[in-house]
Design a protein around this motif. Sequence first.
Motif, PDB file in Angstrom:
ATOM      1  N   ALA A 266       0.800  -1.366   0.064  1.00 66.37           N
ATOM      2  CA  ALA A 266      -0.208   0.123  -0.012  1.00 66.37           C
ATOM      3  C   ALA A 266       0.773   1.284  -0.011  1.00 66.37           C
ATOM      4  O   ALA A 266       0.769   2.220  -0.537  1.00 66.37           O
ATOM      5  CB  ALA A 266      -0.972  -0.099   1.266  1.00 66.37           C
ATOM      6  N   ASP A 267       2.016   1.423   0.918  1.00 65.86           N
ATOM      7  CA  ASP A 267       2.821   2.188   0.647  1.00 65.86           C
ATOM      8  C   ASP A 267       3.581   2.685  -0.431  1.00 65.86           C
ATOM      9  O   ASP A 267       3.553   3.809  -0.889  1.00 65.86           O
ATOM     10  CB  ASP A 267       3.986   2.268   2.025  1.00 65.86           C
ATOM     11  CG  ASP A 267       3.321   2.331   3.327  1.00 65.86           C
ATOM     12  OD1 ASP A 267       2.231   2.845   3.572  1.00 65.86           O
ATOM     13  OD2 ASP A 267       4.099   1.693   4.164  1.00 65.86           O
TER      14      ASP A 267
ATOM     15  N   ALA B 246       0.932   4.103  -3.046  1.00 67.61           N
ATOM     16  CA  ALA B 246       0.689   5.295  -2.610  1.00 67.61           C
ATOM     17  C   ALA B 246       1.673   6.334  -3.196  1.00 67.61           C
ATOM     18  O   ALA B 246       1.287   7.394  -3.939  1.00 67.61           O
ATOM     19  CB  ALA B 246       0.464   5.622  -1.006  1.00 67.61           C
ATOM     20  N   LYS B 247       2.948   5.919  -2.901  1.00 69.76           N
ATOM     21  CA  LYS B 247       4.058   6.778  -3.581  1.00 69.76           C
ATOM     22  C   LYS B 247       3.876   6.809  -5.332  1.00 69.76           C
ATOM     23  O   LYS B 247       4.177   7.769  -5.667  1.00 69.76           O
ATOM     24  CB  LYS B 247       5.332   6.211  -3.240  1.00 69.76           C
ATOM     25  CG  LYS B 247       5.659   6.363  -1.790  1.00 69.76           C
ATOM     26  CD  LYS B 247       7.044   5.839  -1.249  1.00 69.76           C
ATOM     27  CE  LYS B 247       7.257   6.002   0.107  1.00 69.76           C
ATOM     28  NZ  LYS B 247       8.431   5.276   0.719  1.00 69.76           N
TER      29      LYS B 247
ATOM     30  N   GLU C 229       1.127   9.033  -6.215  1.00 68.47           N
ATOM     31  CA  GLU C 229       1.566  10.395  -6.078  1.00 68.47           C
ATOM     32  C   GLU C 229       2.402  10.910  -7.144  1.00 68.47           C
ATOM     33  O   GLU C 229       2.274  12.085  -7.395  1.00 68.47           O
ATOM     34  CB  GLU C 229       2.010  10.628  -4.549  1.00 68.47           C
ATOM     35  CG  GLU C 229       2.481  11.877  -4.218  1.00 68.47           C
ATOM     36  CD  GLU C 229       2.938  12.133  -2.811  1.00 68.47           C
ATOM     37  OE1 GLU C 229       3.769  13.142  -2.630  1.00 68.47           O
ATOM     38  OE2 GLU C 229       2.564  11.049  -1.921  1.00 68.47           O
TER      39      GLU C 229
END
Length: 51
Positions: free
Chosen positions: A37-38, A41-42, A45
């Motif tokens: 998930a991290d 997300a990056k 972005e």
Amino acid sequence: MRIKESVNKAGRPRYLYKARDYNELRSKILSDLKDCADKMAKLVEQEFTLQ
């Protein structure tokens, strides 16, 4: 843990996999999901920032 099933005599053998420590497995899965998930997300972005 890997257990060979002896149901089918033809073809490739089938295996049943079982966790030895369910708490460790749960922690590993949650850690992997958070890491994924991290990273997603990056990536989102980076790809969707207004330039």
